[in-house]
Write an enzyme that holds these catalytic residues in place. Structure first.
Site, PDB file in Angstrom:
ATOM      1  N   ARG A   1       0.807  -1.220   0.000  1.00  0.00           N
ATOM      2  CA  ARG A   1       0.000   0.000   0.000  1.00  0.00           C
ATOM      3  C   ARG A   1       0.846   1.279   0.000  1.00  0.00           C
ATOM      4  NH1 ARG A   1      -3.570  -2.404   4.864  1.00  0.00           N
ATOM      5  NH2 ARG A   1      -1.692  -3.705   4.997  1.00  0.00           N
TER       6      ARG A   1
ATOM      7  N   LYS B   1       8.612  -1.174   3.070  1.00  0.00           N
ATOM      8  CA  LYS B   1       7.864  -0.230   3.925  1.00  0.00           C
ATOM      9  C   LYS B   1       8.645   0.214   5.146  1.00  0.00           C
ATOM     10  CE  LYS B   1       4.325  -1.781   6.426  1.00  0.00           C
ATOM     11  NZ  LYS B   1       2.929  -2.215   6.665  1.00  0.00           N
TER      12      LYS B   1
ATOM     13  N   THR C   1       2.546 -13.106   9.388  1.00  0.00           N
ATOM     14  CA  THR C   1       3.305 -12.687  10.575  1.00  0.00           C
ATOM     15  C   THR C   1       3.729 -13.876  11.449  1.00  0.00           C
ATOM     16  OG1 THR C   1       1.150 -12.176  11.561  1.00  0.00           O
ATOM     17  CG2 THR C   1       2.427 -10.327  10.741  1.00  0.00           C
TER      18      THR C   1
ATOM     19  N   ASN D   1      31.307  35.799  14.937  1.00  0.00           N
ATOM     20  CA  ASN D   1      30.237  36.374  14.125  1.00  0.00           C
ATOM     21  C   ASN D   1      30.415  35.931  12.677  1.00  0.00           C
ATOM     22  OD1 ASN D   1      27.896  38.193  13.925  1.00  0.00           O
ATOM     23  ND2 ASN D   1      29.235  39.205  12.452  1.00  0.00           N
TER      24      ASN D   1
ATOM     25  N   GLY E   1      -6.713  -5.993  13.533  1.00  0.00           N
ATOM     26  CA  GLY E   1      -7.264  -7.170  14.191  1.00  0.00           C
ATOM     27  C   GLY E   1      -8.009  -6.751  15.451  1.00  0.00           C
TER      28      GLY E   1
HETATM   29  C1  UD1 Z   1      -1.123  -6.985  11.672  1.00  0.00           C
HETATM   30  C2  UD1 Z   1      -1.946  -7.919  12.606  1.00  0.00           C
HETATM   31  C3  UD1 Z   1      -3.205  -7.165  13.061  1.00  0.00           C
HETATM   32  C4  UD1 Z   1      -2.798  -5.884  13.745  1.00  0.00           C
HETATM   33  C5  UD1 Z   1      -1.904  -5.027  12.857  1.00  0.00           C
HETATM   34  C6  UD1 Z   1      -1.355  -3.858  13.650  1.00  0.00           C
HETATM   35  C7  UD1 Z   1      -1.560 -10.216  11.882  1.00  0.00           C
HETATM   36  C8  UD1 Z   1      -2.101 -11.364  11.155  1.00  0.00           C
HETATM   37  N1  UD1 Z   1      -2.312  -9.116  11.893  1.00  0.00           N
HETATM   38  O1  UD1 Z   1      -1.913  -6.748  10.509  1.00  0.00           O
HETATM   39  O2  UD1 Z   1      -3.942  -7.983  13.947  1.00  0.00           O
HETATM   40  O3  UD1 Z   1      -3.970  -5.169  14.117  1.00  0.00           O
HETATM   41  O4  UD1 Z   1      -0.781  -5.788  12.371  1.00  0.00           O
HETATM   42  O5  UD1 Z   1      -0.690  -2.937  12.826  1.00  0.00           O
HETATM   43  O6  UD1 Z   1      -0.491 -10.313  12.447  1.00  0.00           O
HETATM   44  N2  UD1 Z   1       5.558  -9.045   8.022  1.00  0.00           N
HETATM   45  C9  UD1 Z   1       6.606  -9.915   7.830  1.00  0.00           C
HETATM   46  N3  UD1 Z   1       6.394 -11.082   7.148  1.00  0.00           N
HETATM   47  C10 UD1 Z   1       5.175 -11.439   6.672  1.00  0.00           C
HETATM   48  C11 UD1 Z   1       4.099 -10.545   6.867  1.00  0.00           C
HETATM   49  C12 UD1 Z   1       4.321  -9.361   7.552  1.00  0.00           C
HETATM   50  O7  UD1 Z   1       7.730  -9.664   8.252  1.00  0.00           O
HETATM   51  O8  UD1 Z   1       5.090 -12.508   6.078  1.00  0.00           O
HETATM   52  C13 UD1 Z   1       5.800  -7.782   8.758  1.00  0.00           C
HETATM   53  C14 UD1 Z   1       5.564  -6.547   7.931  1.00  0.00           C
HETATM   54  O9  UD1 Z   1       6.755  -6.114   7.317  1.00  0.00           O
HETATM   55  C15 UD1 Z   1       5.076  -5.553   8.975  1.00  0.00           C
HETATM   56  C16 UD1 Z   1       4.448  -6.419  10.049  1.00  0.00           C
HETATM   57  O10 UD1 Z   1       4.903  -7.727   9.831  1.00  0.00           O
HETATM   58  O11 UD1 Z   1       6.135  -4.817   9.552  1.00  0.00           O
HETATM   59  C17 UD1 Z   1       2.926  -6.383   9.996  1.00  0.00           C
HETATM   60  O12 UD1 Z   1       2.504  -6.832   8.746  1.00  0.00           O
HETATM   61  P1  UD1 Z   1       1.244  -6.206   7.994  1.00  0.00           P
HETATM   62  O13 UD1 Z   1       1.046  -6.917   6.730  1.00  0.00           O
HETATM   63  O14 UD1 Z   1       1.353  -4.748   7.964  1.00  0.00           O
HETATM   64  O15 UD1 Z   1       0.078  -6.652   9.020  1.00  0.00           O
HETATM   65  P2  UD1 Z   1      -1.363  -6.039   9.157  1.00  0.00           P
HETATM   66  O16 UD1 Z   1      -2.208  -6.517   8.054  1.00  0.00           O
HETATM   67  O17 UD1 Z   1      -1.252  -4.586   9.344  1.00  0.00           O
HETATM   68 CA    CA Z   2       0.414  -3.107   9.335  1.00  0.00          CA
END
Ligand code: UD1
Ligand code: CA
Length: 424
Positions: A17, A24, A83, A348, A144
């Site tokens: 995004r 990011k 995550t 100065n 979440g």
């Molecule tokens: C996640 C949480 C959500 C929470 C939100 C808060 C999960 C499933 N969801 O959602 O509950 O409210 O964060 O901001 O955890 N990342 C990795 N590897 C991956 C996927 C993500 O390292 O395979 C990292 C991303 O770089 C990022 C962080 O994890 O820094 C969060 O990932 P993102 O995709 O932004 O999660 P959200 O959909 O925002």
């Molecule tokens: Ca996020």
């Protein structure tokens, strides 16, 4: 606490995004990547040997981590499958570790070390096995949601996309930070499932898993929900910048700094400023700096980092400073660039003075030294490396390429000619 706490920072995602070539977590607020703010907060609570999960353009993230957080290690997550999958990449690194693992999303730059410490204390104070950090938001859309039972314990975390109509109404959101008693929860990462709307391996499923395995599960509610702000887009990046800036300006004002027009002033949280200093409008101060007491900065001043300014110094309009030390009672009042320079006290620096510190052929930067009491006439260029002695005096319009001794006049101006009746 440092020995028994390790942070795992999730920084492998692309951040679709953001619409960016750059991962990011490397997008910056005040010269520092999002992930940098998160790692620094961990270090401030004494956790230095952290594990950063990198993936998308991982070499770039690793380069940043190596340079700025040398005690941390990067672990690659080749495919970003969610995550939970990201944390599982740290399993090898955490082999045998019998302490507390704090997991943090790398895109939550507003988290403070103060809250992080309270969070960890809450977890240990409750003898918990898993604690999720939460916040109450008026509009938790996209985050979440925290589902609690009748006794207020967390039952599960449900992602926005998987929420029922009723769960959609829940205002308590998941921040993306967790305290985990590693030995108790590591089994979860062998058990990951991706049966959800995004087919990802969610870390958030750990709550339900912990409950099913009779572990002690808690939710810690942030006092200031602003700290929960997760950055997913450029608009949110700008909002986070504003929140971070306002927070710091308020703190400075509470501590006796006058900020004439906070809405037109940006000061990096890594900049300290002494009491009774006045910051005039449209001043931008980036990076790490230390400014003393009773100074006047701006309007329209630009500090680019690594500057130390002692007490009673004036930095005026359209003055840019970088990597510069300025001793007390010195004035740099108008239209100047001073970089890689040591400036003494009671100096100065006249309008339009430039330190030529950069050689674009050799790509080298060189130092300028201006000793106490020196006076530099307007429109002077000081070609570094160069040193002006104590009380040296430079005539306006000079291009100084050689050192000038103490109490001496340096002048490179060609003599003025006058041709009588030339106009006629
Ligand atoms: C996640 C949480 C959500 C929470 C939100 C808060 C999960 C499933 N969801 O959602 O509950 O409210 O964060 O901001 O955890 N990342 C990795 N590897 C991956 C996927 C993500 O390292 O395979 C990292 C991303 O770089 C990022 C962080 O994890 O820094 C969060 O990932 P993102 O995709 O932004 O999660 P959200 O959909 O925002
Ligand atoms: Ca996020």
């Amino acid at each position: 606490m440092s020995k028994n706490v390790k942070a795992v920072i999730l920084a492998a995602g692309k951040g679709t995004r953001m619409k960016s070539e750059k991962p990011k977590v490397l997008h910056e607020i005040f010269n520092k990547p999002l992930a940098g703010w998160v790692i620094s907060a961990c270090e401030e609570i004494g956790s230095f040997e952290n594990i950063v999960i990198v993936g998308h353009k991982g070499e770039d993230v690793e380069e940043f981590v190596k340079k700025n957080h040398p005690q941390s290690v990067c672990v690659y997550q080749k495919e970003q499958l969610g995550t939970g999958h990201a944390v599982s990449m740290a399993k090898k690194e955490l082999e045998g570790f019998d302490g507390l693992v704090v997991v943090l999303n790398g895109d939550i730059p507003l988290i403070t070390s103060k809250s992080l410490k309270k969070f960890v204390d809450f977890h240990t104070g409750n003898n918990a096995d898993v604690t999720a950090m939460t916040a109450i938001l008026d509009n938790p859309f996209g985050y979440g949601r925290i589902v609690r039972d009748e006794n207020d314990f967390i039952k599960e975390i449900v992602e926005q996309k998987d929420c029922t109509e009723a769960q959609n109404q829940i205002k308590e959101m998941n921040v993306g930070m967790y305290c985990l008693n590693w030995q108790k929860v590591k089994g979860f990462f062998d058990d990951l499932k991706n049966n959800n709307s995004q087919n990802e391996y969610y870390l958030t499923d750990i709550i339900k898993w912990a409950n099913e395995n009779a572990l002690k599960t808690y939710g810690y509610v942030l006092e200031d929900s602003n700290e929960a702000f997760g950055i997913n887009s450029r608009v949110q990046l700008a909002e986070a910048f504003k929140i971070m800036n306002d927070r710091h300006l308020n703190e400075l004002m509470e501590n006796g700094v006058t900020i004439v027009s906070p809405e037109n002033t940006q000061i990096s949280p890594e900049t300290e400023i002494g009491a009774d200093t006045v910051i005039f409008p449209n001043t931008f101060i980036n990076g790490k700096n230390k400014i003393g007491k009773n100074c006047k900065i701006g309007p329209f001043a630009h500090l680019r980092g690594d500057c130390t300014i002692e007490d009673f110094v004036k930095i005026g309009n359209f003055v840019e400073l970088k990597k510069t030390y300025v001793k007390s009672h010195t004035n740099i009042c108008h239209l100047s660039y001073v970089g890689d320079t040591n400036v003494g006290s009671n100096v100065n620096i006249g309008a339009g003075t430039i330190t030529a510190n950069y050689n674009s052929i050799t790509k080298e930067k060189k130092q300028t030294i201006i000793n106490d009491g020196a006076s530099i006439g307007s429109n002077t260029v000081l070609v570094a490396p160069v040193e002006l002695g104590k009380n040296a005096f430079i005539g306006a319009g000079s291009i100084i390429t050689k050192n000038v001794d103490a109490n001496s006049l340096g002048l490179t101006r060609s003599p003025q000619k006058e041709i009588k009746n030339y106009v006629k």
